[in-house]
Structure formats: structure tokens, C-alpha cells
Design a protein around this motif. Structure first.
Motif: not given
Lengths: 343, 100
Positions: A223-245
Motif C-alpha cells: 500500500s505504500i508502494g514498496l515491492d515486498p519481494q525485493a529484500g535486503f537480508l532475505h535474498r530474492d527467491r521467486p514468490g518469496r516476500p523477502s522485504l516483508a520477511l
């Protein structure tokens, strides 16, 4: 400040969600069981096989209501959302940042140090509230060790080491977690954190609560416009909400771990509410699940003073506030990201 | 805020019956029907203005009437219920399951 809207949970597998004007309808055997105007909701979570009409999906997309489908045990299956919203410049900057080692490490350190300190605060609360019942020496030692791990974090030079410190902290914390359980001790005890499948009742409960929290954080980031899948600590993996994690790390102890302990200590749930399968997996029955959902919704309405904003907010808005602060940092409006420190 | 909306629409004519249906439909879009021509709507000021405008463009002020009661945000202590027609609390816990 944003208003905390309601979330509708549907736990009947034979329910069907439909639309009538601006209303969300829940039909059972083609009969209307429930109707509510969509503007009172911010999310609909369906457990089991609840179906939904395309008309309702349109309505949810238009109004920014997240419609998620989970298995009856709370495993996330999918989500219907509208157009990708928000600011492309914000998202592009986010992607650039996730590619940058220095920034990634700095952000990951923020999330993890808050997680460790919040875990420590959970143990501290147990010592303070029940000094006679709990093993004070064990807890104090664990708290000391957690604090020193948090200190170590400041000197960590790469993500690999950071994950090591996090693992150590998680191990220490969960080894002491049994101390938080004051009643029904024989039925509820954990030796370690395990999942897929959870092997004891506490792990089962924690996994379910973490799923609920993921739902909230993903919705907040989107809702704020960030991509929940592109994270810092959790790396990219298809379908994983890395930033949310990532953002969840700092919220877990207060939102989920404490709630789990409270539910057990107040005897709101008990051992009979769980089923052990042949393979050792432990699952919750429908009644227990409902009890947890009710407690979760109540917890979200509790008010706290947000440590950074110094404003009174319902706990349910904290994921949105953290998402907003994170977006401001990524946009460059604030110098650093202030994680959520629970006091 | 919670707004209680009640209405009387003259239904002696076919046009009146149509207006009644339209009024009810608009109210339902914004709130919960608690009695036959009584709706409780949990809305923000923008939504209320929208609803008010919609309703007032439907009714005929010569023959029909609309009343709005503003119950504010601490509306729960201003409402008591007795008897059948269970209603739900739009700010409460919404779980649809096998046991109503």
C-alpha cells in the motif's frame, strides 16, 4: 493518521464470496450469510477453499482491499491485488539499494538488531512480571548474551556473518522460550524452532501467527508502494516476500511470540485443540484457529505509543508505520530507517 | 464516525416504490440495515458527503424525508440492542465460520 480498518476472516470451506453493489457478500449454499460495505475493510483472508466471484475481485482491486487465500492451516496460497501502485522512482531506488552491498548490510543490521533487542525485551518482561516462577538466572544470562550479540552486530562486515549472529540469537532466544510458558507446561514446550511441518504445538502456533503477520506486512508494504519481494537480508527467491520477511523480523517477538505465550498462559487454547499427524506434524483444529484469530484481531486494536513517532497508535497500524518510515528512508527523506523497538 | 440514517419514502406511487428501493440500495452500500428503514453507516466525512448527496438526489422532498443521527466515533456506548435481528459490529472481530 491512517484509520485501522477491519479484516474479514472466512474460515468456512463452503463459503462463497460475491459482490452486491459496494457490499461484500458471503454466501453459503447460495444463501446470503453476511454482508458488509467494502469501505469498512482493508483485507479479506480466506482459509480453506472459500471461492470468490470475479465481480468481488474487481471490487477488492478497485478499493485496495487485499484478498488472500490460505490453506485451512494458514499456509499462504495466493493473493488478489489491483494495479501495481505507488511510485516507480521509489521502487527503482529500492532495487538499486538491494543490489548495493553496503546499504544491504546496513539495512539488514537495522532489522536484526531490532529483532534481537525485541526478543530480549520479551524475556525481560517475563523476568519483571513473574520473578518467582521463571528461571531468572537462565533468562538473565540469555538476555546478557542477546545484548552482547546485538552489540557485535555493529561490527559485522558482511551478510554471511550477520546471518550467523542472527542464528545464534534465535537459538538462544528459543532455548529460553519455554520459560515464558507459565501454565500447561507439559503440553506446550518447544526444544527448537521447527517448521514445514511444525513438530510441536508451540511451533505450530508460532508458524500460524507468523503467517498472519506476513499478510499484514505484505499489505502494508504494497500500500505504500514498496515491492515486498525485493529484500535486503532475505535474498530474492521467486514468490518469496523477502522485504516483508525483513520488516517482520523486528515485529515477530512482540506481535507473535508474546501473543503465543499469552494464549497458552491464559488457557485460551489447550492441548486438545491440536492434532498430531503420523509424520509428527502438528496442526490446529478449527476451534483453536478461531481462538487465535480473535486474539490476533484484539491485539491489533491495542494501543501503544510508537517509539519513533511518539504518537498513540493501534498496534495493527505498526506494520504500516514501519513501511512508511522505510519508504521515506528509501526516498531519502529521512537519514536512516528507525526500526520498531518495543519497550 | 457512525451515522444512523432513517427514511420515510412515500410508496403510494410506482415512482415512490422505485425511490424506496434506490434509497435502500444506497444506504446498504455504505452501512448495515438494522431495521426496515434504518441503517447504521460507519463512514468517514468524505464517504458521508458522498452518501448524503446520492440520497438527496433520489428522494422527493415534497413527499419523503431523511434523517441523519450522528453518533460519532464512540458510538458503541450510545447504542443498545434488544430482541432479534442480530447485527454485527463493523469495528469488531469479523470471522465467518461454521458456528454463527
Amino acid at each position: 493518521m491512517r484509520k485501522l480498518l477491519n479484516t474479514l476472516y472466512v474460515t468456512m470451506p463452503n463459503a462463497y464470496l460475491a459482490r452486491d453493489g459496494e457490499n461484500v457478500l458471503i454466501k453459503i449454499d447460495n444463501e446470503i450469510r453476511f454482508r458488509i460495505p467494502v469501505h469498512n475493510l482493508e483485507g479479506i483472508v480466506c482459509f480453506g477453499f472459500a471461492g470468490a466471484s470475479p465481480g468481488l475481485m474487481h471490487l477488492c482491486c478497485e478499493r485496495g482491499v487485499t484478498l488472500s487465500f490460505l490453506t485451512e492451516y494458514g499456509k499462504f496460497k495466493g493473493r488478489v491485488t489491483g494495479k501495481v501502485s505507488g511510485n516507480i522512482l521509489l521502487r527503482k531506488n529500492q532495487y538499486r539499494w538491494t543490489e548495493n552491498e553496503i546499504i544491504t548490510l546496513r539495512m539488514a543490521t537495522r532489522f536484526i538488531s531490532a529483532k534481537i533487542m525485541n526478543s530480549r525485551a520479551v524475556l525481560h518482561r517475563a523476568v519483571r512480571d513473574h520473578p518467582q516462577v521463571v528461571d531468572t538466572t537462565l533468562l538473565t544470562d540469555t538476555m546478557k548474551n542477546l545484548a552482547s550479540l546485538a552489540k557485535q552486530l555493529q561490527k559485522v562486515k558482511d551478510l554471511h556473518t550477520l546471518r550467523g549472529v542472527e542464528g545464534q540469537a534465535a537459538y538462544l532466544y528459543f532455548s529460553a522460550f519455554n520459560q515464558l510458558i507459565l501454565s500447561q507446561k507439559e503440553d506446550f514446550s518447544m526444544s527448537e524452532r521447527n517448521r514445514r511441518p511444525p513438530l510441536d504445538r508451540i511451533n505450530c502456533l508460532l508458524s500460524f501467527l507468523y503467517t498472519l503477520l506476513t499478510h499484514e506486512v505484505v499489505a502494508a508494504l504494497e500500500s505504500i508502494g514498496l515491492d515486498p519481494q525485493a529484500g535486503f537480508l532475505h535474498r530474492d527467491r521467486p514468490g518469496r516476500p523477502s522485504l516483508a520477511l525483513d520488516v517482520m523480523e523486528e515485529l515477530r517477538p512482540h506481535f507473535a511470540d508474546r501473543l503465543a505465550a499469552t494464549l497458552i498462559n491464559r488457557n485460551q487454547i489447550n492441548a486438545n485443540g491440536f492434532v498430531v499427524k503420523e509424520n509428527g506434524a502438528v496442526i490446529m483444529d478449527e476451534k483453536t484457529r478461531k481462538e487465535v484469530l480473535v486474539a490476533w484481531q484484539k491485539r491489533k486494536q491495542e494501543e501503544i505509543i510508537h517509539p519513533f513517532l511518539e504518537e498513540k497508535v493501534p498496534l495493527g497500524l505498526v506494520p504500516y508505520i514501519q513501511a512508511m518510515l522505510l519508504a521515506r528512508h528509501v526516498r531519502g527523506d529521512i537519514e536512516d530507517y528507525p526500526p520498531f523497538f518495543w519497550k | 464516525m457512525m451515522v444512523l440514517i432513517t427514511y420515510d419514502v412515500n410508496v403510494t406511487t410506482a415512482a415512490g416504490k422505485k425511490r424506496l428501493r434506490q434509497v435502500a440500495k444506497q444506504c446498504q452500500n455504505f452501512g448495515q440495515r438494522v431495521q426496515n428503514s434504518v441503517f447504521e453507516c460507519l463512514v468517514d466525512p468524505t464517504q458521508f458527503t458522498d452518501l448524503k448527496h446520492r440520497l438527496e438526489s433520489i428522494v422527493n422532498p415534497e413527499t419523503d424525508s431523511l434523517r441523519y443521527y450522528f453518533l460519532g466515533s464512540s458510538w458503541k456506548r450510545r447504542v443498545e440492542h434488544y430482541g432479534n435481528k442480530e447485527i454485527y459490529d463493523p469495528e469488531g472481530i469479523l470471522i465467518i465460520d461454521a458456528n454463527p
